[in-house]
Design an enzyme around this catalytic site. Sequence first.
Site, PDB file in Angstrom:
ATOM      1  N   LYS A 185       0.834  -1.209   0.000  1.00  0.00           N
ATOM      2  CA  LYS A 185       0.000   0.000   0.000  1.00  0.00           C
ATOM      3  C   LYS A 185       0.868   1.258   0.000  1.00  0.00           C
ATOM      4  O   LYS A 185       0.667   2.151  -0.831  1.00  0.00           O
ATOM      5  CB  LYS A 185      -0.885  -0.015   1.249  1.00  0.00           C
ATOM      6  CG  LYS A 185      -1.472   1.340   1.628  1.00  0.00           C
ATOM      7  CD  LYS A 185      -2.162   1.273   2.980  1.00  0.00           C
ATOM      8  CE  LYS A 185      -2.477   2.615   3.576  1.00  0.00           C
ATOM      9  NZ  LYS A 185      -1.416   3.223   4.367  1.00  0.00           N
ATOM     10  N   ASN A 186       1.814   1.340   0.916  1.00  0.00           N
ATOM     11  CA  ASN A 186       2.532   2.604   1.080  1.00  0.00           C
ATOM     12  C   ASN A 186       3.540   2.880  -0.041  1.00  0.00           C
ATOM     13  O   ASN A 186       4.018   4.004  -0.179  1.00  0.00           O
ATOM     14  CB  ASN A 186       3.177   2.693   2.474  1.00  0.00           C
ATOM     15  CG  ASN A 186       2.109   2.910   3.546  1.00  0.00           C
ATOM     16  OD1 ASN A 186       0.982   3.302   3.244  1.00  0.00           O
ATOM     17  ND2 ASN A 186       2.462   2.641   4.797  1.00  0.00           N
ATOM     18  N   CYS A 216      -5.057   8.327   8.988  1.00  0.00           N
ATOM     19  CA  CYS A 216      -5.418   7.787  10.304  1.00  0.00           C
ATOM     20  C   CYS A 216      -5.123   8.774  11.430  1.00  0.00           C
ATOM     21  O   CYS A 216      -4.062   9.415  11.441  1.00  0.00           O
ATOM     22  CB  CYS A 216      -4.637   6.498  10.557  1.00  0.00           C
ATOM     23  SG  CYS A 216      -5.203   5.130   9.555  1.00  0.00           S
ATOM     24  N   ARG A 222       0.517  14.857  12.877  1.00  0.00           N
ATOM     25  CA  ARG A 222       1.229  14.435  11.661  1.00  0.00           C
ATOM     26  C   ARG A 222       1.553  15.675  10.824  1.00  0.00           C
ATOM     27  O   ARG A 222       0.940  15.917   9.785  1.00  0.00           O
ATOM     28  CB  ARG A 222       0.399  13.409  10.888  1.00  0.00           C
ATOM     29  CG  ARG A 222       0.089  12.181  11.709  1.00  0.00           C
ATOM     30  CD  ARG A 222      -0.723  11.150  10.961  1.00  0.00           C
ATOM     31  NE  ARG A 222       0.076  10.344  10.043  1.00  0.00           N
ATOM     32  CZ  ARG A 222      -0.427   9.373   9.285  1.00  0.00           C
ATOM     33  NH1 ARG A 222      -1.702   9.093   9.316  1.00  0.00           N
ATOM     34  NH2 ARG A 222       0.367   8.673   8.491  1.00  0.00           N
ATOM     35  N   ARG A 252      -9.219   0.545   3.873  1.00  0.00           N
ATOM     36  CA  ARG A 252      -8.275   1.498   3.282  1.00  0.00           C
ATOM     37  C   ARG A 252      -6.942   0.833   3.002  1.00  0.00           C
ATOM     38  O   ARG A 252      -6.190   1.284   2.121  1.00  0.00           O
ATOM     39  CB  ARG A 252      -8.066   2.696   4.227  1.00  0.00           C
ATOM     40  CG  ARG A 252      -9.213   3.692   4.193  1.00  0.00           C
ATOM     41  CD  ARG A 252      -8.815   4.991   4.878  1.00  0.00           C
ATOM     42  NE  ARG A 252      -7.442   5.311   4.606  1.00  0.00           N
ATOM     43  CZ  ARG A 252      -6.539   5.637   5.534  1.00  0.00           C
ATOM     44  NH1 ARG A 252      -6.888   5.731   6.783  1.00  0.00           N
ATOM     45  NH2 ARG A 252      -5.302   5.911   5.206  1.00  0.00           N
TER      46      ARG A 252
HETATM   47  N1  EPU Z   1       7.045  14.144  10.980  1.00  0.00           N
HETATM   48  C1  EPU Z   1       7.305  15.463  11.280  1.00  0.00           C
HETATM   49  N2  EPU Z   1       7.292  16.368  10.245  1.00  0.00           N
HETATM   50  C2  EPU Z   1       7.055  16.015   8.963  1.00  0.00           C
HETATM   51  C3  EPU Z   1       6.772  14.653   8.670  1.00  0.00           C
HETATM   52  C4  EPU Z   1       6.777  13.737   9.703  1.00  0.00           C
HETATM   53  O1  EPU Z   1       7.539  15.815  12.433  1.00  0.00           O
HETATM   54  O2  EPU Z   1       7.067  16.885   8.093  1.00  0.00           O
HETATM   55  C5  EPU Z   1       7.064  13.132  12.066  1.00  0.00           C
HETATM   56  C6  EPU Z   1       5.693  12.498  12.270  1.00  0.00           C
HETATM   57  O3  EPU Z   1       4.899  13.245  13.158  1.00  0.00           O
HETATM   58  C7  EPU Z   1       6.076  11.139  12.840  1.00  0.00           C
HETATM   59  C8  EPU Z   1       7.401  10.817  12.145  1.00  0.00           C
HETATM   60  O4  EPU Z   1       7.903  12.063  11.668  1.00  0.00           O
HETATM   61  O5  EPU Z   1       6.314  11.238  14.212  1.00  0.00           O
HETATM   62  C9  EPU Z   1       7.313   9.854  10.998  1.00  0.00           C
HETATM   63  O6  EPU Z   1       6.315  10.275  10.092  1.00  0.00           O
HETATM   64  P1  EPU Z   1       6.397   9.931   8.534  1.00  0.00           P
HETATM   65  O7  EPU Z   1       6.452  11.190   7.778  1.00  0.00           O
HETATM   66  O8  EPU Z   1       7.451   8.894   8.299  1.00  0.00           O
HETATM   67  O9  EPU Z   1       4.975   9.258   8.314  1.00  0.00           O
HETATM   68  P2  EPU Z   1       4.024   9.441   7.105  1.00  0.00           P
HETATM   69  O10 EPU Z   1       4.798   9.640   5.840  1.00  0.00           O
HETATM   70  O11 EPU Z   1       2.955  10.424   7.428  1.00  0.00           O
HETATM   71  C10 EPU Z   1       4.031   6.913   6.463  1.00  0.00           C
HETATM   72  C11 EPU Z   1       2.981   5.862   6.275  1.00  0.00           C
HETATM   73  C12 EPU Z   1       2.409   5.470   7.614  1.00  0.00           C
HETATM   74  C13 EPU Z   1       3.530   4.997   8.522  1.00  0.00           C
HETATM   75  C14 EPU Z   1       4.648   6.043   8.612  1.00  0.00           C
HETATM   76  C15 EPU Z   1       5.867   5.567   9.381  1.00  0.00           C
HETATM   77  C16 EPU Z   1       2.108   6.391   4.120  1.00  0.00           C
HETATM   78  C17 EPU Z   1       0.990   6.905   3.307  1.00  0.00           C
HETATM   79  N3  EPU Z   1       1.943   6.378   5.427  1.00  0.00           N
HETATM   80  O12 EPU Z   1       3.350   8.014   7.061  1.00  0.00           O
HETATM   81  O13 EPU Z   1       1.529   4.409   7.361  1.00  0.00           O
HETATM   82  O14 EPU Z   1       3.023   4.744   9.815  1.00  0.00           O
HETATM   83  O15 EPU Z   1       5.068   6.417   7.287  1.00  0.00           O
HETATM   84  O16 EPU Z   1       6.412   4.446   8.803  1.00  0.00           O
HETATM   85  O17 EPU Z   1       3.119   5.956   3.581  1.00  0.00           O
HETATM   86  C18 EPU Z   1      -0.253   2.933   7.813  1.00  0.00           C
HETATM   87  O18 EPU Z   1       0.031   2.356   6.745  1.00  0.00           O
HETATM   88  O19 EPU Z   1      -1.066   2.463   8.663  1.00  0.00           O
HETATM   89  C19 EPU Z   1       0.389   4.210   8.104  1.00  0.00           C
HETATM   90  C20 EPU Z   1      -0.075   5.049   9.027  1.00  0.00           C
END
Ligand code: EPU
Length: 418
Positions: free
Chosen positions: A22-23, A117, A122, A397
């Site tokens: 998915k991701n 979610c 985030r 999802r």
């Molecule tokens: N963060 C910041 N600033 C930013 C971006 C992130 O502080 O600009 C922090 C977040 O608050 C968090 C950490 O960095 O504490 C990691 O966040 P990341 O950006 O890696 O997460 P994401 O890109 O929003 C993706 C996956 C998530 C998964 C996370 C971590 C997608 C669409 N989502 O989210 O997937 O938990 O990486 O591996 O790729 C899921 O599949 O259930 C899911 C939530």
Amino acid sequence: MERLVINGGNPLFGDVNINGAKNAAVAILPATILASKGVCHIDNVPNIEDINCLETILKYLGCKVEAGNNCISIDSSNIVTTNATIPEVRKMRASYYLQGALLSRFKKARVELPGGCPIGDRPIDQHIKGFEALGATVTIEHGAVSIEAEKLVGTTIYFDVVSVGATINIMLAATLAEGVTVLENVAKEPHVVDVANFLNTMGAKIKGAGTDVIKITGVEELCGCNYSVIPDQIEAGTFMVATAACGGEVNVTNVIPKHLESISAKLIEMGVEIVEHDDSVTVKSDKNLKGVNIKTLPYPGFPTDVQQPMSTLLTLAKGRSIVNESIYENRFKHVDELKRMGANVKIEGKIAIIDGVERLSGAHVKATDLRAGAALVIAGLAAKGTTEVEGVEHIDRGYLDIEKKFKALGADIKRVND
Ligand code: EPU
């Protein structure tokens, strides 16, 4: 309202085939925007709700999209708008990749802020920092991010936190920028590498994905290509954990065992037998499990996305387990529901203290996010009696046919709509 009704207690036996990640797919679809000519034919795409949403958004932007059975063809040569402001954009997290992709190709984008979610704060400050460093101006107004640049110029960008989303988004933006961009302190998740491989197949020049530093040499244009998405590490982990909880023997197929190492290591520590093959893992459990401690970390650490299923499993393991959720501050929402089923868990901030119980008992529970849903399904499968899981839309999802897959392994689970 749809719900899953589970009569728990059956062991799981047989083979389960894992879908495309998915991701990875939710980043690869927006990345097709970068191809100004030719068609992208993408295979092993999971037919989940987030993908349906992206198809709608891409069509709205003017892409020609043809979806088949686990495959999708996208022609982005005639995009008509850079305004991604339809409701689907707000429904999912990964819609933020439209920012990087549209900015890269058209030097402007207006994209509604993402949904996803509710698992904690985030922010997208690291995405914005990256766009600005490349020369763009970013404003947030009326719930949308507007980004514009006369031109994008490569530079060195150090991320303050390791972020999957920011790494991929800035990689997208830098692919068509002038000169060389160096991204430091990047995420190393398998899906980051997969997106880089996809972009390179389209003609990009990206090196170092999978390490802490990614180097992108800008190119003039990208073209369509054929590509197959990697298997879903998190779906595989979910079925591995479910087998450990229910007992039995399951062959989890179409996986890359290396991506599952942190999950396998913890299951082995708990007393589960894991045998790795070339593209599958066999999981065998007699349910005689001992508690372990877990800390979620960026890859190759234990994935936060498997923490919720894993904490269900730990409620059934002997002794005390400590789970430290270091990525998100609000990813224990499933715990209150597990307590309805008899689990003994105490939450202190980002820490869950779990004292194993003999068994869980079926109850009416509600999923509030995707992986919480998976965690509750596993709890229901392992529990004595009947469990009804509400909030199935969250599960859909990210998991394709979850009830069909568990049923094929011998579980008593059905989807009810009334
Ligand atoms: N963060 C910041 N600033 C930013 C971006 C992130 O502080 O600009 C922090 C977040 O608050 C968090 C950490 O960095 O504490 C990691 O966040 P990341 O950006 O890696 O997460 P994401 O890109 O929003 C993706 C996956 C998530 C998964 C996370 C971590 C997608 C669409 N989502 O989210 O997937 O938990 O990486 O591996 O790729 C899921 O599949 O259930 C899911 C939530």
